[in-house]
Design a protein around this motif. Structure first.
Motif, PDB file in Angstrom:
ATOM      1  N   ARG A 134      47.816  57.595  42.405  1.00  0.00           N
ATOM      2  CA  ARG A 134      47.910  58.407  41.189  1.00  0.00           C
ATOM      3  C   ARG A 134      48.458  57.626  40.004  1.00  0.00           C
ATOM      4  N   GLN A 135      49.263  56.616  40.258  1.00  0.00           N
ATOM      5  CA  GLN A 135      49.861  55.853  39.164  1.00  0.00           C
ATOM      6  C   GLN A 135      50.427  54.551  39.717  1.00  0.00           C
ATOM      7  N   ASN A 136      49.929  53.437  39.218  1.00  0.00           N
ATOM      8  CA  ASN A 136      50.413  52.149  39.697  1.00  0.00           C
ATOM      9  C   ASN A 136      50.109  51.083  38.644  1.00  0.00           C
ATOM     10  N   ASN A 137      50.663  49.908  38.863  1.00  0.00           N
ATOM     11  CA  ASN A 137      50.449  48.785  37.943  1.00  0.00           C
ATOM     12  C   ASN A 137      49.725  47.633  38.626  1.00  0.00           C
ATOM     13  N   LEU A 138      48.831  47.950  39.538  1.00  0.00           N
ATOM     14  CA  LEU A 138      48.117  46.918  40.274  1.00  0.00           C
ATOM     15  C   LEU A 138      47.229  46.089  39.345  1.00  0.00           C
ATOM     16  N   VAL A 139      47.255  44.784  39.542  1.00  0.00           N
ATOM     17  CA  VAL A 139      46.352  43.889  38.812  1.00  0.00           C
ATOM     18  C   VAL A 139      45.149  43.633  39.712  1.00  0.00           C
ATOM     19  N   LEU A 140      44.101  44.379  39.481  1.00  0.00           N
ATOM     20  CA  LEU A 140      42.892  44.320  40.310  1.00  0.00           C
ATOM     21  C   LEU A 140      41.784  43.552  39.600  1.00  0.00           C
ATOM     22  N   HIS A 141      40.899  42.948  40.383  1.00  0.00           N
ATOM     23  CA  HIS A 141      39.767  42.213  39.823  1.00  0.00           C
ATOM     24  C   HIS A 141      38.427  42.752  40.319  1.00  0.00           C
ATOM     25  N   ASN A 142      38.421  43.324  41.520  1.00  0.00           N
ATOM     26  CA  ASN A 142      37.192  43.875  42.075  1.00  0.00           C
ATOM     27  C   ASN A 142      36.815  45.142  41.318  1.00  0.00           C
ATOM     28  N   ILE A 143      35.596  45.209  40.792  1.00  0.00           N
ATOM     29  CA  ILE A 143      35.193  46.322  39.923  1.00  0.00           C
ATOM     30  C   ILE A 143      35.226  47.652  40.665  1.00  0.00           C
TER      31      ILE A 143
END
Length: 357
Positions: free
Chosen positions: A223-232
């Protein structure tokens, strides 16, 4: 059409997330599968597990959680292993079979100048807050180590070449196990207020804290996070869940925002399936034999009143207007999805169309 799985009131309490998300995501149709029958229901848990079997998505999640998005773990380094981790717990004259199964677990094999480096990566999905989660993860991890120990001990049936203590331990001094890292993904609507360490679960005298072993879990709130994702796909998945799990906004606003996001970003069907899985929505394949593409209009049709045809009709009509469908197209959709006559479809259209013009 996506039918909500029947839920026994004796087993489950109706959750706000369940009602909100199913009203947004129903019904869900996926194109491109050759099924023997038109309709097949998939368990939400199965859909979620299937999504994270993808090495690219799995590696991206762990890189975000462990390394702040740095591409340390490579998809090609990952292999699926058996999720079953049952074992026999033995203590003197007592023995008990412990059943345990993880959602997803992979082994990472990385080549180094010293050989091959191994690490186990486990992922657990959680729909509800679990107030014993650190202990539960500790149990999963123990099961993983116990499984390694049991397999290793099978080599030592005879004492030849072993010191007495090694033979009694069924383990040589030089034997090492593969470490395990477990990440918990929480798909609930409420903020996680459960413990994240074993110490959080204990009533500890301050003076004794330093002597009591702790166990920490790696928790991700969808619901709420600060993940640095790269996979679309991961980006779309968590963005959609963040939209849909926002209980501070009106339902119609949440729905419209989700529709707009999915259309703008052309979200893949596998991601929509996974979002539906997180919403506990059954998945239906009624439109698979059609040559036409399943559109996002179908995906986000709203069923406002469960079990009431009028509620479904209202959702179909409202969604039709939102996507600019003609009266004829909306009437066709009403007939096909509600299995009603043209006359009845026209009645529903006349009843609800004024609210959307």
């Amino acid at each position: 059409m996506c039918q909500m799985a029947a839920i026994s009131s004796k087993k489950y309490k109706t959750s706000l997330k369940f009602l909100r998300l199913n009203s947004i995501l129903k019904p869900l149709v996926i194109r491109g599968c050759n099924m023997a029958k038109k309709t097949q229901d998939l368990k939400p848990d199965t859909v979620l597990k299937n999504y994270w079997r993808n090495n690219e998505q799995f590696a991206d999640l762990f890189n975000a959680v462990l390394f702040n998005g740095k591409q340390i773990i490579k998809p090609e380094e990952l292999e699926d292993i058996d999720t079953e981790e049952s074992f026999v717990f033995e203590h003197k004259k007592y023995a008990e079979t412990i059943q345990a199964a993880r959602d997803n677990i992979k082994i990472r094999k990385k080549s180094t100048i010293h050989g091959v480096e191994f690490i186990l990566l486990g992922k657990e999905g959680q729909e509800h807050i679990h107030y014993a989660m650190p202990m539960r993860v500790m149990g999963y991890d123990y099961s993983t180590y116990k499984k390694q120990y049991d397999n290793n001990a099978k080599k030592y049936k005879k004492p030849e070449g072993m010191a007495t203590d090694e033979y009694l331990s069924k383990m040589k001094k030089t034997d090492k196990f593969i470490p395990i890292i477990t990440v918990v993904v929480y798909y609930g609507e409420k903020p996680w207020d459960g413990p994240t360490t074993l110490h959080d679960m204990l009533d500890i005298n301050y003076e004794l804290v330093q002597y009591i072993n702790n166990y920490k879990i790696l928790l991700v709130e969808a619901r709420q996070n600060n993940l640095v994702l790269h996979n679309i796909n991961n980006i779309d998945l968590f963005n959609l869940l963040e939209i849909l799990l926002d209980k501070n906004k009106p339902l119609h606003e949440t729905k419209n925002k989700a529709i707009q996001y999915a259309r703008k970003h052309k979200v893949e069907k596998s991601v929509i399936m996974t979002v539906a899985g997180a919403a506990n929505c059954t998945i239906d394949y009624n439109a698979l034999n059609s040559e036409e593409d399943a559109d996002m209009c179908t995906v986000f049709e709203q069923n406002r009143a469960e079990g009431r045809t009028e509620g479904r009709a209202e959702g179909i009509i409202e969604t039709g207007f939102e996507f600019g469908l003609s009266e004829s197209d909306i009437l066709d959709r009403l007939q096909n999805k509600l299995n009603v006559s043209l006359q009845k479809a026209q009645e529903y259209f006349n009843m609800f169309s004024k609210q959307n013009t």
